[in-house]
Structure formats: C-alpha cells, structure tokens
Motif scaffolding. Structure first.
Motif, PDB file in Angstrom:
ATOM      1  N   LYS A 104     -26.017  19.905  -6.241  1.00  0.00           N
ATOM      2  CA  LYS A 104     -27.184  20.146  -7.106  1.00  0.00           C
ATOM      3  C   LYS A 104     -27.827  21.499  -6.795  1.00  0.00           C
ATOM      4  CE  LYS A 104     -30.418  18.930 -10.116  1.00  0.00           C
ATOM      5  NZ  LYS A 104     -31.398  20.030  -9.976  1.00  0.00           N
ATOM      6  N   GLN A 107     -25.490  24.155  -8.118  1.00  0.00           N
ATOM      7  CA  GLN A 107     -25.493  24.142  -9.584  1.00  0.00           C
ATOM      8  C   GLN A 107     -26.744  24.824 -10.118  1.00  0.00           C
ATOM      9  OE1 GLN A 107     -24.267  20.588 -12.042  1.00  0.00           O
ATOM     10  NE2 GLN A 107     -26.445  20.559 -12.545  1.00  0.00           N
ATOM     11  N   ASP A 108     -27.896  24.510  -9.530  1.00  0.00           N
ATOM     12  CA  ASP A 108     -29.140  25.148  -9.979  1.00  0.00           C
ATOM     13  C   ASP A 108     -29.053  26.663  -9.819  1.00  0.00           C
ATOM     14  OD1 ASP A 108     -30.148  22.660 -10.524  1.00  0.00           O
ATOM     15  OD2 ASP A 108     -31.458  22.567  -8.768  1.00  0.00           O
ATOM     16  N   ARG A 109     -28.455  27.102  -8.722  1.00  0.00           N
ATOM     17  CA  ARG A 109     -28.323  28.541  -8.485  1.00  0.00           C
ATOM     18  C   ARG A 109     -27.371  29.168  -9.509  1.00  0.00           C
ATOM     19  NH1 ARG A 109     -29.352  31.973  -4.198  1.00  0.00           N
ATOM     20  NH2 ARG A 109     -27.999  33.816  -4.065  1.00  0.00           N
ATOM     21  N   ALA A 112     -29.155  29.350 -12.874  1.00  0.00           N
ATOM     22  CA  ALA A 112     -30.174  30.406 -12.850  1.00  0.00           C
ATOM     23  C   ALA A 112     -29.548  31.785 -12.943  1.00  0.00           C
ATOM     24  CB  ALA A 112     -31.018  30.281 -11.583  1.00  0.00           C
TER      25      ALA A 112
END
Length: 505
Positions: A104, A107-109, A112
């Motif tokens: 997670k 994935q967020d990185r 972004a």
C-alpha cells in the motif's frame, strides 16, 4: 510504439519498479488482477538492504514509522541469532511489516508519481512485435489492449508474462512443507520473535498488528512430496503443541496456509521486450523472509536500466546487464534457502548435532556470523565488472558522510548517478572532467575531508561514480589530476557497457 512500460503484477516488486520508472518520467501502467491488496501477507520482513534501497529515494520514512525494528535475524531457526547491529548500515535491523502495508505504501508512492495503477485488470495475453508488445487485458468494463515498448512480469510464480515470453522456469518441486497461520493467542510468548527447534518440529512466532500472531511450523512428517490438502485450525493447533507443548491459547484464525520448498529460477530475466522480476523470476522456500527483498532489489536494478534505455541514454547492452547481475542473485537465494531448509527439516540426532555445531560457529566466529548476516540482509551483493577494476567497483556504497551535512544517499534521490570528488588529486575538479552534455545526467559533488577510519576500503579513493541503484560503478585512487580526469571521462563513457558477473564479497 511509444516509450511506455506495462508492469504486470501489483505487489511490492511491481510497485517499486513503477516508482523508479516514473522518477525518470517513463509512462507506466501497472495491471493487477486482484481488485484489492491481499490482506494475507505471506511476507513480513523488510531487510536492511531493502530499507537502504528505499532510502536512496527518500521512500523509507513511512515504512520506518510503521514497522517494528528487530536487530537480528535467523539462519535456519538456529538458537544463535544473527546480530545486525554490527553491520555497516544506517539500518542495522529488519522491519516487521506486513506485505499488505508495504504494498500500500509503495502503491501510494507510485500513484503520486503518476503511474497508472489498474486493479481488477487481468492480463490474458502478451504478443511481441518488432517494436513492442501488445498486451490483452480483461478489465471491469470489458476487454481491451495496450501497446508497450516493454512488458515487465512482476506477476508471481505462475507468471503469465514468463509463459508468453517462452522462458523456462527450472528447478525442483517441493520435498518439504510448512504450515502458516495468523491467529489470536490468549497466552502469547514474550518478545518480538520466538523460535524453537526440537526433534518434534520447528516453530517461529512473530506478533502482527491488530492483535494477531504469525506462526510458522514444520514437523518431521512434512518431509514429503504430496500435498495433504487444506490446513485446518485443529491440525495447526496440534502441530504447534507437538513442538512446544502448548498452543498459546490459539483461536480465531485470520489466515491458514501451507507452503513448500519448491525452488525454480527463470532461465532468462530478459527475453526481447519481456522482463521478469521478483517471484516471476525466482521461487524458493521463504526461509529468512528474503523473497520480497530480492524482488524489490530486482526492480531497483531493472528500473534504472530500463529508464535509461527508453530515454536514449543507455550504451549498447545496458539492459542485458540486468540478467547478468540479478540472475546469479536469484541462484544464490535458492542455494541458501535450500540449505536452511535442509537444516530446519533434519529432525534427527545428526541434524541436532549439525545445528549445535553451526550455533557454536556463529557464537565463536564473528567473521562467520557477520558473513551470514550480510548475506541474509542483502548487504553482501556485489556486481563485479570483468577485467582489472578498482576493488570497490560493483560494491554497495554505504551512506557515506560527505562535506557539510551531506550524505551519499542524498545525492541519489532523483535517480541520477553521482560523481563524488574527494579532493585528493591537486588540480582535479570533477565538474571540469565531465564531458560536455553529460553533466545534466549526473549529480556532481566535491567533498574534501577524510572518511571515517572504519571504512578502510574508501581511505585512498580520489573519486567515485555511484550508480543510481547505490552500487559503485567506478572508483579511482589516482592522485595525478590529468590521469584522474582521463579515467573519469572513460568511466562516464563506459560505465554500463560491460556485462558484469556477481559474487559475494
């Protein structure tokens, strides 16, 4: 076709590859068949070199904030654990962090950074053409195709990308099994890690977030070649009792599973426009928790080279060095996980004697202990260029303190290689030695002053070129300014033109 990449598989390996490609501005699509991140995390351990890998890009802070720090690791569940505190790293510990959280955060990185992450999109076929690959996909709204310059298979041991590429996955099927469960314990053992080995079996217990504990257990009857079917709570509870005499008040399982020591290695990590990383390239017993870590480090090596290739800055053959460097790492991983399996599963007086002997060597021989710790942590990996090169060439570069408050990892945050001038050659300046047009693809730094005496290998270095993945591409002890300038220009021209092999330092 354009200069875009399709990554098949949305685990930590695929997500970190997406982060690296987006750092270089490469259009990237990640296709993951599962609509949500799997909450059942087979991997729990982030090793020191992987934390360093994230730190090279400033991506480590969230993981450090969430993960539990364990200053030791195990080899074959021996009683004498490996102490990471003696290792030359800013991160002398492993992080206990469920894979779901690692995925997670990465994935967020990636999102972004601009990656197009599509969950619930299943790849059904990949067809290579002269100028790219067509990827066929079943999405929530129907079938569609994508055209890509390259396809990276980060899609696990059953990799569709590997099959489409026609790459053999060679090795042995399992000869030993283990049982794994995430359960609630009314009477948990104290401490961050509990391990035990007896003639009745071997066991490890690690606390998880949310009040659960991860238990992994092997028993003598697990030396077998048939799969006994679904694991039940009653069977799991009884197996744990046989090893330690208690089940610690086990109940309410969140996950029960079996795992084996099947060990396979892809014959090629690259074939044409297909590339493999992580479990798609290597499968092994999860001994020591190395799998996720080797996969992320595959992605780091591949991402730098694939980005340079697509941006037209790579010398001929650069992408082929991905296989040359990382395939031996996969082979080595299989070797030491199979060795651990043999030691863990030898439930006999002879096996007990072997464990006792190895334990004594770890306790009495610091060099042996540290060598095992470096291997387990990933810090021992070295890429050795052919010919006569500086002893540091191909080595992992530690986070050296440089001038003022700068440290080496600070120079690599944007994914460019770093050229450091240690001001030991009178009259030499790295910025003047760099060929016209090359400076914008480098980070240049002048750092007068001695390095710590503890790093004797660096004591005489006049200049060093560090690759984007944190390994030394070139170093020199030359103190004549003209000769050093000549070496620097040659190094910048030829850094990635060879096909290095790997060995352990």
């Amino acid at each position: 076709m354009g200069k875009n990449v399709v990554i098949v598989g949305g685990g930590p390996t695929g997500m970190w590859l997406a982060c690296e490609l987006r750092l270089a501005g490469i259009p990237t699509v990640v296709l993951e068949r599962e609509p949500e991140i799997d909450p059942h995390s087979r991997a729990l351990t982030v090793h020191p070199r992987t934390i360093e890998t994230f730190a090279l890009r400033g991506a480590h802070r969230d993981l450090l904030a969430e993960g539990g720090r364990i200053p030791s690791g195990h080899f074959a569940v021996l009683d004498d654990r490996l102490d990471f505190r003696a290792l030359d790293t800013d991160f002398p510990f492993t992080l206990a962090l469920p894979q779901a959280r690692t995925t997670k955060l990465l994935q967020d990185r990636a999102v972004a950074a601009g990656a197009d992450v599509r969950r619930g999109h299943r790849v059904t076929d990949c067809t290579e053409h002269d100028d790219g690959v067509t990827v066929s996909v079943e999405g929530p709204d129907g079938a569609y195709t994508l055209d890509a310059a390259y396809v990276a298979g980060c899609d696990g041991t059953h990799s569709l990308v590997r099959r489409c590429a026609g790459i053999d996955f060679e090795g042995i099927w399992f000869t030993a099994l283990g049982a794994l469960g995430d359960v609630v314990l009314d009477d948990p053992p104290p401490g961050p890690v509990t391990s035990a080995w007896t003639l009745r079996g071997t066991l490890m217990i690690v606390p998880l977030p949310g009040g659960l504990h991860r238990i992994a257990v092997h028993s003598p009857e697990d030396v077998r070649s048939d799969w006994p079917g679904e694991l039940t709570l009653d069977e799991f509870r009884e197996r744990v009792r046989r090893v330690t005499g208690t089940d610690h008040g086990m109940h309410s399982p969140a996950w029960l599973s079996r795992f084996g020591n099947t060990s396979r290695l892809a014959r090629h990590y690259r074939k044409g426009r297909f590339l493999l990383a992580g479990d798609a390239a290597h499968q092994h017993m999860p001994a020591g928790g190395v799998g996720l870590n080797v996969g992320v480090q595959d992605a780091m090596n591949l991402g730098c080279k694939l980005a340079a290739t697509l941006r037209g800055r790579a010398p001929e053959g650069l992408l082929d060095t991905y296989h040359a460097e990382r395939h031996p790492v996969g082979a080595d991983t299989i070797e030491h996980t199979q060795a651990q399996t043999a030691i863990m599963m030898s439930f006999s007086p002879q096996g007990s004697a072997l464990r006792s002997l190895l334990g004594k060597l770890i306790a009495e021989r610091p060099q042996f202990r540290d060598a095992l710790a470096e291997r387990l942590s990933g810090l021992s990996v070295r890429y050795s260029p052919p010919g006569r090169a500086h002893p540091l060439a191909g080595c992992r570069a530690p986070n050296l303190p440089l001038s003022d408050s700068t440290r080496l990892f600070d120079l690599l945050q944007d994914g460019r290689p770093a050229l450091v001038d240690f001001a030991r050659a009178d009259g030499f300046r790295a910025d003047e030695a760099v060929p016209a047009g090359a400076a914008r693809h480098l980070t240049l730094h002048r750092s007068p002053g001695p390095l710590p005496r503890s790093r004797a290998a660096w004591a005489g270095v006049s200049a060093v070129l560090v690759r984007p993945d944190g390994y030394v591409g070139w170093a020199s002890d030359e103190t004549d300014a003209a000769a050093l300038a000549h070496e620097t220009r040659d190094a910048l021209a030829e850094l990635h033109g060879s096909h290095p092999e790997r060995h352990h330092a």
